[in-house]
Design an enzyme around this catalytic site. Structure first.
Site, PDB file in Angstrom:
ATOM      1  N   LEU A 137      43.336  38.573  40.371  1.00 40.87           N
ATOM      2  CA  LEU A 137      43.314  39.011  38.986  1.00 40.87           C
ATOM      3  C   LEU A 137      43.424  37.794  38.078  1.00 40.87           C
ATOM      4  CD1 LEU A 137      45.699  42.060  39.400  1.00 40.87           C
ATOM      5  CD2 LEU A 137      43.272  42.170  38.867  1.00 40.87           C
ATOM      6  N   SER A 138      42.298  37.136  37.866  1.00 40.61           N
ATOM      7  CA  SER A 138      42.293  35.929  37.046  1.00 40.61           C
ATOM      8  C   SER A 138      40.942  35.822  36.367  1.00 40.61           C
ATOM      9  CB  SER A 138      42.550  34.690  37.913  1.00 40.61           C
ATOM     10  OG  SER A 138      41.564  34.596  38.930  1.00 40.61           O
TER      11      SER A 138
END
Length: 322
Positions: free
Chosen positions: A67-68
Site C-alpha cells: 500500500l504505497s
C-alpha cells in the site's frame, strides 16, 4: 388488503396478463442504465473504504503490504476490476430488488420461504459473477499481484472465486435480505414527507445493521484472501480452512481463550465495524436512494413517445370485461 388486491388485478388486466418478469427492450434498457449508474457510483464511493480496510487488516496482522505510491494512486489501485465486479454485483442487486418489488405489487404477499429462496439465489449469483474480480482487485490494491506476476486462467479464477465462498455466502445472504425486502421495512420507520429521504436513511440504517452481522465472516474472508501468494508459474496459492483454523488454534493456545476473544472483539471487530459501517451505509443508501430517485424509467426523457406507445399497445379494458 382486499382493495389492494383488486387494484393489482386491474393492473394485470391493463398489462394484458403478461408476466411481470418478462422485460421489454425498453424496460431492459432502463434496468441496464440504472444498474450501471448505481454500480459505478457505489464502486467509486466505497473504494476508499476498501483501501482503509486493507491498511487496517495488514497492520493487525503485522504483514508488510504494497500500500504505497501516493494516497490517491494507492487508494484507487485495482479500481478497474473492483468497478467491473461492482457492475456485475449491481446488476444482481438491482435485479433482486426489482424482482421483490414486482412480487410485492403483483402478488402483494409472497410466501416468506419464497423470498428467502430468492435471497439465497441472488446472493450466490452475486458471488459467482463478482467474487473473483473483487478478490483480484483486493490483491492488486495491496500489491500482492500485478500485471507482471498475474494472468487470468481457469485455475486462478477458481481460486479467487472459491477461496472465501463459505463466509461470503453468509454475509451475502444478510446483505441481499436487507436489499431485497427488509430494507424497505426499515425505511417505513422514517416519516419524512419526501419518500426519497426515507429510502436513503432506511438504506443507510440497513447497511449499518448488516455490518453488525457480517463483519466477522467478512473479516475472516478478507484475512483468508490476503494470505494468497503467487507461485513462480503465476498460479495463485490460497490457504485452506484447515490452515486458518490451525492459526487461530495456535493463537488461542498462546494467549488464552478470553484474551484471544477480547483482542478480536476490541481490536479486530470494533475497528473493522468503524470502517465497514459507513461503507455499508453509503452502499445501501446509494442503492435505495438512487433506485427511488431514478424510478423505473430513468430513460424516459431521452426515449420520447414511450408512454403514448404503451397506451396504444395496451388499450383500456371494456367496461363489460369480467
Amino acid at each position: 388488503m382486499i382493495q389492494r388486491g383488486f387494484t393489482m388485478q386491474e393492473r394485470r388486466e391493463k398489462q394484458g396478463n403478461n408476466s411481470p418478469y418478462l422485460l421489454t427492450p425498453y424496460e431492459m434498457a432502463n434496468l441496464v442504465f440504472k444498474t450501471g449508474a448505481i454500480s459505478f457510483t457505489v464502486s467509486a464511493g466505497t473504494q476508499p473504504f476498501q483501501y482503509l480496510l486493507n491498511k487496517l487488516q495488514f497492520s493487525q496482522s503485522g504483514t508488510p503490504s504494497g500500500l504505497s505510491g501516493g494516497l490517491f494512486r494507492g487508494m484507487y489501485r485495482g479500481f478497474l476490476p473492483y468497478a467491473i465486479a461492482g457492475q456485475k454485483r449491481g446488476a444482481v442487486a438491482v435485479t433482486h430488488k426489482q424482482t421483490n418489488k414486482v412480487t410485492e405489487e403483483e402478488e402483494f404477499e409472497a410466501p416468506f420461504r419464497q423470498r428467502w429462496w430468492g435471497t439465497i439465489f441472488f446472493s450466490q449469483a452475486d458471488l459467482l459473477v463478482s467474487n473473483g474480480l473483487s478478490g483480484k482487485a483486493r490483491l492488486q490494491n495491496v500489491g500482492v499481484i500485478n500485471a507482471e506476476n498475474f494472468k487470468w486462467s481457469l485455475s486462478n479464477f477458481w481460486k479467487l472465486t472459491s477461496v472465501n465462498w463459505g463466509s461470503r455466502s453468509f454475509a451475502g445472504g444478510v446483505n441481499f435480505a436487507l436489499i431485497g425486502f427488509a430494507g424497505d421495512y426499515v425505511s417505513s420507520f422514517y416519516k419524512f414527507d419526501k419518500d426519497l429521504y426515507n429510502k436513503i436513511l432506511g438504506g443507510a440504517t440497513s447497511g449499518v445493521i448488516a455490518t453488525l452481522f457480517t463483519t466477522a465472516p467478512n473479516a475472516y474472508a478478507d484475512s483468508k484472501l490476503l494470505q494468497t501468494k503467487v507461485a513462480e508459474n503465476n498460479r495463485l496459492i490460497t490457504v485452506s480452512p484447515y490452515t486458518m483454523f490451525g492459526q487461530m488454534k495456535s493463537h488461542v493456545k498462546a494467549v488464552g481463550l478470553k484474551e484471544a476473544f477480547m483482542t478480536f472483539f476490541k481490536v479486530s471487530y470494533l475497528q473493522q465495524v468503524a470502517v465497514r459501517a459507513p461503507q455499508a451505509a453509503i452502499t445501501f443508501a446509494l442503492i435505495f436512494g438512487m433506485d427511488e430517485y431514478m424510478g423505473p424509467q430513468p430513460l424516459k426523457k431521452v426515449w420520447p413517445g414511450r408512454v403514448e406507445e404503451l397506451e396504444s399497445e395496451n388499450p383500456s379494458p371494456s367496461p363489460t370485461k369480467k
